[in-house]
Scaffold this motif. Structure first.
Motif, mmCIF file in Angstrom:
data_model
loop_
_atom_site.group_PDB
_atom_site.id
_atom_site.type_symbol
_atom_site.label_atom_id
_atom_site.label_comp_id
_atom_site.label_asym_id
_atom_site.label_seq_id
_atom_site.Cartn_x
_atom_site.Cartn_y
_atom_site.Cartn_z
ATOM 1 N N VAL A 19 -31.422 66.806 -24.799
ATOM 2 C CA VAL A 19 -32.271 67.989 -24.994
ATOM 3 C C VAL A 19 -33.463 67.888 -24.030
ATOM 4 O O VAL A 19 -34.042 66.806 -23.860
ATOM 5 C CB VAL A 19 -32.770 68.061 -26.447
ATOM 6 C CG1 VAL A 19 -33.636 69.304 -26.638
ATOM 7 C CG2 VAL A 19 -31.586 68.066 -27.409
ATOM 8 N N TYR A 23 -38.487 70.831 -25.206
ATOM 9 C CA TYR A 23 -38.095 71.386 -26.498
ATOM 10 C C TYR A 23 -38.667 70.531 -27.620
ATOM 11 O O TYR A 23 -38.552 69.299 -27.606
ATOM 12 C CB TYR A 23 -36.575 71.413 -26.644
ATOM 13 C CG TYR A 23 -35.890 72.524 -25.857
ATOM 14 C CD1 TYR A 23 -36.431 72.957 -24.647
ATOM 15 C CD2 TYR A 23 -34.719 73.112 -26.314
ATOM 16 C CE1 TYR A 23 -35.794 73.970 -23.924
ATOM 17 C CE2 TYR A 23 -34.093 74.107 -25.595
ATOM 18 C CZ TYR A 23 -34.644 74.539 -24.374
ATOM 19 O OH TYR A 23 -34.020 75.522 -23.673
ATOM 20 N N LYS A 24 -39.325 71.208 -28.537
ATOM 21 C CA LYS A 24 -39.870 70.462 -29.677
ATOM 22 C C LYS A 24 -38.823 70.247 -30.772
ATOM 23 O O LYS A 24 -38.967 69.358 -31.595
ATOM 24 C CB LYS A 24 -41.058 71.209 -30.256
ATOM 25 C CG LYS A 24 -42.245 71.250 -29.305
ATOM 26 C CD LYS A 24 -43.419 71.921 -29.966
ATOM 27 C CE LYS A 24 -44.647 71.900 -29.044
ATOM 28 N NZ LYS A 24 -45.838 72.515 -29.668
ATOM 29 N N CYS A 26 -34.451 70.277 -31.675
ATOM 30 C CA CYS A 26 -33.109 70.204 -31.077
ATOM 31 C C CYS A 26 -32.385 71.501 -31.358
ATOM 32 O O CYS A 26 -32.248 71.910 -32.521
ATOM 33 C CB CYS A 26 -32.340 69.024 -31.652
ATOM 34 S SG CYS A 26 -30.643 68.912 -31.036
ATOM 35 N N PRO A 27 -31.892 72.146 -30.301
ATOM 36 C CA PRO A 27 -31.162 73.399 -30.528
ATOM 37 C C PRO A 27 -29.798 73.188 -31.199
ATOM 38 O O PRO A 27 -29.178 74.115 -31.692
ATOM 39 C CB PRO A 27 -31.014 73.969 -29.133
ATOM 40 C CG PRO A 27 -31.036 72.789 -28.231
ATOM 41 C CD PRO A 27 -31.985 71.808 -28.853
ATOM 42 N N SER A 30 -30.802 72.355 -35.339
ATOM 43 C CA SER A 30 -32.083 72.945 -35.706
ATOM 44 C C SER A 30 -32.305 72.956 -37.217
ATOM 45 O O SER A 30 -33.447 72.987 -37.688
ATOM 46 C CB SER A 30 -32.174 74.373 -35.161
ATOM 47 O OG SER A 30 -31.088 75.147 -35.665
#
Length: 381
Positions: A19, A23-24, A26-27, A30
Motif C-alpha cells: 500500500v 494511504y492512512k 489499507c484499501p 478497509s
C-alpha cells in the motif's frame, strides 16, 4: 529513456498487501481500519519480511463448514454408541425370544447373569421341561413358548405379593359362596342335634370321680392302691338304671389299663361313696403316683328312664358318621366334612376354594405356560 515515477510503498500488517505510504488505511481491508505506519515515525519500521502476519478472520462460510463438520463427527460417534447398545439389546432379545425347548450354552447363561438372572435361576426347571417334552407329541404345542414368556409367567406365579392379593380376593368371594351351604347345613344340623340329645345316654347321667390312695403295709414293703368314690348327677331327671363302662385311661398311650376297668349299674355307683370308697383290685404301686399317669374315664352304654324308655349308645349310630363327629367335636374340619356328606359333595372348603381361585388365575394369566408346567409336574403329584 522513459523516466519511471517511483512510489514509496509499505506492506499492510493486516492483510499483507503493498500500500502507498501516503494511504492512512489499507484499501484492501478497509473494514479492519488498519492504520499504516508513516515515514515520520521516530521508531524504526520493520521491513515487509519482518512484519508480523496476523490470522485472517474466519468468514461466515468457513464457520458454517466447521459447525457442520462438528455436527457430522458428533453424529457418527453417537451412532456408534447407539449401535453398540442396540447390538447388545438385540443380542439379549434374541436369546429371550428363543424357544424354551432350545437349550442355552453355559456361556450364554453367564453372559446374562446380570441382565437376566432368571435364566440361571430357572435353568433346572428349563432342563426338566426339555426332558419331559422334547421328543413327545406335545413338543410342537409348546415350542412357541419363549424364554421371555416363561420367565414372565414364573415371576408372576412366584410373586408373594401377588399370591397374597389373590388370596384376599378369594376369601372375600368365599363368604358369598358359602352362605347357601351354611344355611342348608344349619337346618340339617338342628334336626340331628335334637335327635342326638334324645338318644345319647350320656345326656341323662353325669359321674364325677374322686380319687385317693389306700396304703397297704401288710406286705414286705408298703404298696399303694388307687381308690375312688363317685358323685352322681341327673341332667334330665332321675333315671331307673344305667350301664357304664369305666376304668383307668392313659392319655399318653390313648388306651385303657385293662387290669383296672369294669362295667357298673346305677346301684353300684350309688354304693360307691366317700365313706364306702372302692379301689382297683389288681393295680398297686410303690409310690402314690398311679393317678399321675392315668385318669378315670367312663362311657355310658345305656340308660333306662323312669317311664321305661331304653336309650342306648347304639341309637346314635343312626346319625350319619360325619354329622356325629361334628356333634361330638364341632371343629371347622368336621363341619366341612359334614357339609360335603349331607349337603353337596362338590362343596369346597375355604382352603380348597382359595387354592382353586389362585390356580384359575394362574391359568388365565398364560394358559399355554400353565399347561406346560402342569405336564411337567404331573409325575410329581
Amino acid at each position: 529513456m522513459t523516466r519511471l515515477n517511483l512510489v514509496n510503498v509499505r506492506r499492510c500488517p493486516t492483510c499483507g498487501h503493498l500500500v502507498p505510504k501516503s494511504y492512512k488505511t489499507c484499501p484492501y481491508c478497509s473494514n479492519a481500519e488498519a492504520k499504516l505506519p508513516t515515514a515520520s515515525s521516530s521508531q524504526p519500521q520493520p521491513t515487509p519480511s519482518e512484519a508480523p502476519r496476523q490470522k485472517k478472520p474466519m468468514s461466515p462460510q468457513a464457520k458454517k463448514r466447521l459447525r457442520n463438520g462438528l455436527i457430522i463427527g458428533g453424529s457418527v460417534l453417537a451412532a456408534l454408541v447407539i449401535g453398540l447398545f442396540v447390538w447388545n439389546t438385540v443380542s439379549e432379545a434374541r436369546i429371550l425370544k428363543q424357544s424354551i425347548l432350545e437349550p442355552l450354552t453355559q456361556q450364554q447363561l453367564e453372559a446374562k447373569r446380570e441382565s437376566c438372572p432368571q435364566l440361571l435361576q430357572y435353568r433346572h426347571l428349563f432342563n426338566e421341561i426339555r426332558d419331559k417334552v422334547v421328543g413327545t407329541p406335545e413338543e410342537d404345542t409348546y415350542r412357541s413358548i419363549t424364554y421371555e414368556q416363561m420367565i414372565d409367567y414364573l415371576d408372576y406365579i412366584n410373586d408373594e405379593k401377588e399370591a397374597q392379593k389373590l388370596q384376599g380376593e378369594a376369601r372375600t368371594e368365599y363368604v358369598d359362596y358359602s352362605k347357601e351351604y351354611e344355611t342348608k347345613f344349619g337346618a340339617i344340623s338342628q334336626e340331628w342335634t335334637e335327635f342326638y340329645k334324645k338318644h345319647d345316654p350320656s345326656a341323662y347321667i353325669q359321674l364325677t370321680f374322686h380319687t385317693k390312695y389306700e396304703r397297704d403295709d401288710d406286705s414286705y414293703y408298703t404298696v399303694y392302691r388307687p381308690a375312688f368314690w363317685v358323685d352322681i348327677a341327673y341332667p334330665n331327671g332321675a333315671i331307673e338304671d344305667c350301664e357304664v363302662y369305666f376304668g383307668l385311661w392313659s392319655e399318653e398311650n390313648e388306651q385303657w389299663s385293662y387290669g383296672a376297668t369294669g362295667t357298673w349299674s346305677l346301684s353300684d355307683f350309688k354304693r360307691c361313696t366317700q365313706a364306702n370308697y372302692s379301689y382297683w383290685n389288681y393295680i398297686t404301686s410303690d409310690e402314690p403316683d398311679i393317678y399321675n399317669r392315668y385318669t378315670i374315664k367312663y362311657e355310658v352304654k345305656n340308660v333306662t328312664l323312669r317311664d321305661g324308655s331304653f336309650i342306648s349308645s347304639t341309637d346314635v349310630q343312626n346319625i350319619p358318621s360325619e354329622m356325629l363327629r361334628y356333634l361330638e367335636d364341632s371343629t371347622q374340619e368336621n363341619k366341612d366334612a359334614a357339609i360335603k356328606a349331607l349337603v353337596d359333595s362338590e362343596y369346597e372348603t375355604e382352603e380348597e376354594y382359595v387354592a382353586s381361585y389362585i390356580d384359575k388365575s394362574y391359568e388365565k394369566k398364560d394358559e399355554l405356560c400353565y399347561k406346560l408346567l402342569a405336564t411337567v409336574n404331573e409325575d410329581d403329584q
